[in-house]
Design a protein around this motif. Structure first.
Motif, PDB file in Angstrom:
ATOM      1  N   SER A   1      34.565  39.032  30.398  1.00  0.00           N
ATOM      2  CA  SER A   1      33.363  40.098  29.978  1.00  0.00           C
ATOM      3  C   SER A   1      32.578  39.247  30.185  1.00  0.00           C
ATOM      4  CB  SER A   1      34.194  41.064  28.741  1.00  0.00           C
ATOM      5  OG  SER A   1      34.020  40.174  28.066  1.00  0.00           O
TER       6      SER A   1
ATOM      7  N   CYS B   1      44.420  36.233  34.825  1.00  0.00           N
ATOM      8  CA  CYS B   1      43.090  37.011  34.071  1.00  0.00           C
ATOM      9  C   CYS B   1      43.577  37.728  32.771  1.00  0.00           C
ATOM     10  CB  CYS B   1      43.582  38.214  35.382  1.00  0.00           C
ATOM     11  SG  CYS B   1      42.387  37.290  37.008  1.00  0.00           S
TER      12      CYS B   1
ATOM     13  N   SER C   1      37.922  44.509  39.485  1.00  0.00           N
ATOM     14  CA  SER C   1      38.344  43.327  38.965  1.00  0.00           C
ATOM     15  C   SER C   1      38.758  42.496  39.373  1.00  0.00           C
ATOM     16  CB  SER C   1      39.034  43.847  38.033  1.00  0.00           C
ATOM     17  OG  SER C   1      38.604  44.892  37.478  1.00  0.00           O
TER      18      SER C   1
ATOM     19  N   LYS D   1      40.435  37.400  29.172  1.00  0.00           N
ATOM     20  CA  LYS D   1      39.634  38.734  29.583  1.00  0.00           C
ATOM     21  C   LYS D   1      38.646  38.626  28.723  1.00  0.00           C
ATOM     22  CE  LYS D   1      40.297  43.253  29.140  1.00  0.00           C
ATOM     23  NZ  LYS D   1      41.798  45.117  28.663  1.00  0.00           N
TER      24      LYS D   1
END
Length: 233
Positions: A97, A89, A83, A93
């Motif tokens: 993705s 981060c 990750s 997020k």
């Protein structure tokens, strides 16, 4: 009278003895195996073949030798991914993705915090070059970094040759994961200069830029969002 009874008894005894002798000589039915010749049925597998011998542990179960997680090369199994890491981060997020299956140039357009970098890449005509590159790592200045850059740096982005030189200084050959970055490393860029890695964890810097979020995967690159525009020396 006694003689008649004695004769009858002798005749009955002789008949019984003859029957017993005949029974003793009667052969067994043909094809009937003797008890000691009978063997136990062999164990067979469900498909009718003989069961294969197995070594303890080689069952195909996950984690056992020969199972799904054991490979000849020791590589990670599909689905085992790293990750992105860094203090910024969490805030990014949602936008991160959708970039894992996008090439690098396109991925930059999908991350709102990299809009100024994406625009500069397009103006310099580098988007397709980044998309077609095999494996690269991009240290990507965020919008705050461009806003804080000196005026001459911002002006250089409108000049194709100058912008290409600056932007190429942010790109390194090969996919560099966060675990690959070590204090003291020098990374050669596509521009020809080098980037200096210092510190570790959330205190790591590339030259003097801090990593906001690093190790972001795209289909052909690894992205590191940084807080400053890097200038080649």
């Amino acid at each position: 009278m006694k003689r008649v009874l004695l004769a009858a008894a002798l005749a009955l005894t002789a008949a019984t003895a003859g029957t017993s002798a005949a029974s003793a000589r009667t052969p067994e039915p043909e094809g009937s195996p003797a008890p000691e010749m009978t063997s136990m049925p062999e164990e067979t597998s469900p498909d009718g073949g003989m069961p294969e011998e197995t070594t303890p542990g080689e069952t195909g179960e996950p984690g056992a030798p020969g199972g799904p997680e054991a490979t000849a090369t020791g590589e990670m199994t599909p689905g085992a991914t790293t990750s992105p890491m860094g203090p910024g981060c969490a805030a990014m997020k949602d936008s991160l993705s959708g970039v894992a299956d996008q090439p690098a140039g396109t991925a930059l357009t999908k991350i709102p915090d990299l809009s100024k970098l994406s625009q500069a890449v397009k103006q310099a005509g580098l988007e397709e070059k980044l998309n077609s590159a095999k494996d690269i790592t991009i240290f990507a200045p965020n919008d705050a970094a461009f806003n804080a850059a000196p005026t001459d740096v911002q002006d250089a982005m409108s000049d194709k040759a100058a912008a290409t030189k600056i932007l190429s200084y942010h790109v390194v050959e090969g996919k560099v994961s966060p675990t690959d970055l070590k204090d003291g490393d020098m990374l050669k860029t596509l521009q020809g200069g080098e980037l200096s890695v210092k510190g570790s964890g959330e205190d790591m810097t590339i030259n003097d830029a801090k990593i906001v979020c690093g190790g972001i995967p795209t289909s052909n690159a690894t992205l590191y969002v940084i807080d400053k525009v890097l200038m080649p020396k």
